[in-house]
Motif scaffolding. Structure first.
Motif, PDB file in Angstrom:
ATOM      1  N   ALA A  90       0.893  -1.266   0.126  1.00 58.27           N
ATOM      2  CA  ALA A  90       0.035  -0.057   0.019  1.00 58.27           C
ATOM      3  C   ALA A  90       0.774   1.183   0.171  1.00 58.27           C
ATOM      4  O   ALA A  90       0.721   2.244  -0.761  1.00 58.27           O
ATOM      5  N   ASP A  91       1.766   1.476   0.747  1.00 54.13           N
ATOM      6  CA  ASP A  91       2.998   2.363   1.020  1.00 54.13           C
ATOM      7  C   ASP A  91       3.669   2.662  -0.621  1.00 54.13           C
ATOM      8  O   ASP A  91       3.648   3.779  -0.817  1.00 54.13           O
ATOM      9  N   ASN A 108       1.123   4.317  -2.673  1.00 54.46           N
ATOM     10  CA  ASN A 108       0.202   5.113  -2.260  1.00 54.46           C
ATOM     11  C   ASN A 108      -1.105   5.233  -2.228  1.00 54.46           C
ATOM     12  O   ASN A 108      -1.788   5.676  -2.502  1.00 54.46           O
ATOM     13  N   TRP A 109      -1.532   3.705  -1.724  1.00 52.11           N
ATOM     14  CA  TRP A 109      -2.906   3.453  -1.600  1.00 52.11           C
ATOM     15  C   TRP A 109      -3.247   3.236  -0.078  1.00 52.11           C
ATOM     16  O   TRP A 109      -2.521   3.310   0.765  1.00 52.11           O
ATOM     17  N   GLU A 110      -4.724   3.025   0.460  1.00 52.17           N
ATOM     18  CA  GLU A 110      -5.012   2.929   1.652  1.00 52.17           C
ATOM     19  C   GLU A 110      -4.673   1.101   1.871  1.00 52.17           C
ATOM     20  O   GLU A 110      -4.886   0.664   1.176  1.00 52.17           O
ATOM     21  N   PHE A 111      -4.428   1.260   3.279  1.00 47.27           N
ATOM     22  CA  PHE A 111      -4.109  -0.387   3.654  1.00 47.27           C
ATOM     23  C   PHE A 111      -5.333  -0.526   4.690  1.00 47.27           C
ATOM     24  O   PHE A 111      -5.483   0.324   5.626  1.00 47.27           O
ATOM     25  N   ARG A 112      -5.940  -1.807   4.606  1.00 49.19           N
ATOM     26  CA  ARG A 112      -7.225  -2.266   5.668  1.00 49.19           C
ATOM     27  C   ARG A 112      -6.771  -3.675   5.979  1.00 49.19           C
ATOM     28  O   ARG A 112      -6.493  -4.301   5.193  1.00 49.19           O
ATOM     29  N   TRP A 164     -15.880   0.853  -0.886  1.00 43.98           N
ATOM     30  CA  TRP A 164     -14.632   1.101  -1.310  1.00 43.98           C
ATOM     31  C   TRP A 164     -14.754   1.256  -2.831  1.00 43.98           C
ATOM     32  O   TRP A 164     -14.247   2.230  -3.446  1.00 43.98           O
ATOM     33  N   LYS A 172     -11.891   3.821  -4.542  1.00 45.25           N
ATOM     34  CA  LYS A 172     -10.929   3.793  -3.427  1.00 45.25           C
ATOM     35  C   LYS A 172      -9.693   2.702  -4.230  1.00 45.25           C
ATOM     36  O   LYS A 172     -10.332   1.652  -4.604  1.00 45.25           O
ATOM     37  N   VAL A 188      -7.327   0.094  -2.634  1.00 40.82           N
ATOM     38  CA  VAL A 188      -7.328  -0.329  -1.088  1.00 40.82           C
ATOM     39  C   VAL A 188      -6.565  -1.776  -1.340  1.00 40.82           C
ATOM     40  O   VAL A 188      -6.771  -2.525  -2.236  1.00 40.82           O
TER      41      VAL A 188
END
Length: 163
Positions: free
Chosen positions: A21-22, A25-29, A68, A73, A75
């Motif tokens: 994710a980093d 540059n995405w969201e992590f869940r 999402w 999004k 993710v």
């Protein structure tokens, strides 16, 4: 797009998911955050969850995934998704092109060693056998060997998915 990182406990879903994710540059869940306190307590005490225990968790995840997708999004979701029926529940047919399943794969022995070295996690090493027993390896996923260092695994995922 949603990348669903699946595998047994100790396969590196959170570590790899955070790095992936980093790098994108995405969201992590983490799907663990969607478990009820009762489920977490059961797992902490070495009691395997059954399908009935998992249903509220799967419903919460399905709702989050739908949201999402509706919000477009990107993710990375770390989720065990051990059974084919769970993956089918989470990945609706109309969304298959927007949800990519990545299976973090390894042997029982390697995962067991990792879990023995892990501390302060509710998932007990004692539950590993039940995880492997429940695991239905996917035939519609990108399979990634987790014997490499985390940064290499992340690059292998990105290459395999073309991102």
């Amino acid at each position: 797009m949603i990348i669903l990182l699946m595998g047994v406990s100790g396969s590196g879903k959170t570590t790899i998911g955070l790095l992936l994710a980093d790098s994108l540059n995405w969201e992590f869940r983490d799907a663990d955050a969607f478990h009820s306190p009762e489920n977490i307590d059961k797992m902490h005490h070495g009691i395997p969850l059954n399908d009935l225990d998992r249903m509220p968790w799967l419903l919460a995840l399905q709702t989050a995934i739908a949201q999402w997708l509706q919000e477009d999004k990107n993710v990375v979701l770390a989720c065990s998704a051990l059974k084919d029926s769970y993956r089918q529940f989470l990945v609706l047919d109309s969304d298959r092109y927007r949800i990519k399943i990545v299976y973090l794969k390894s042997s029982f022995e390697i995962i067991q060693k990792r879990l023995q070295e892990r501390h302060n996690h509710f998932m007990s090493e004692k539950l590993l056998k039940s995880q492997f027993d429940a695991l239905e390896e996917p035939d519609n996923a990108t399979s990634i060997d987790i014997s490499e260092p985390p940064q290499v695994i992340v690059q292998n995922i990105k290459t395999a998915l073309g991102i």
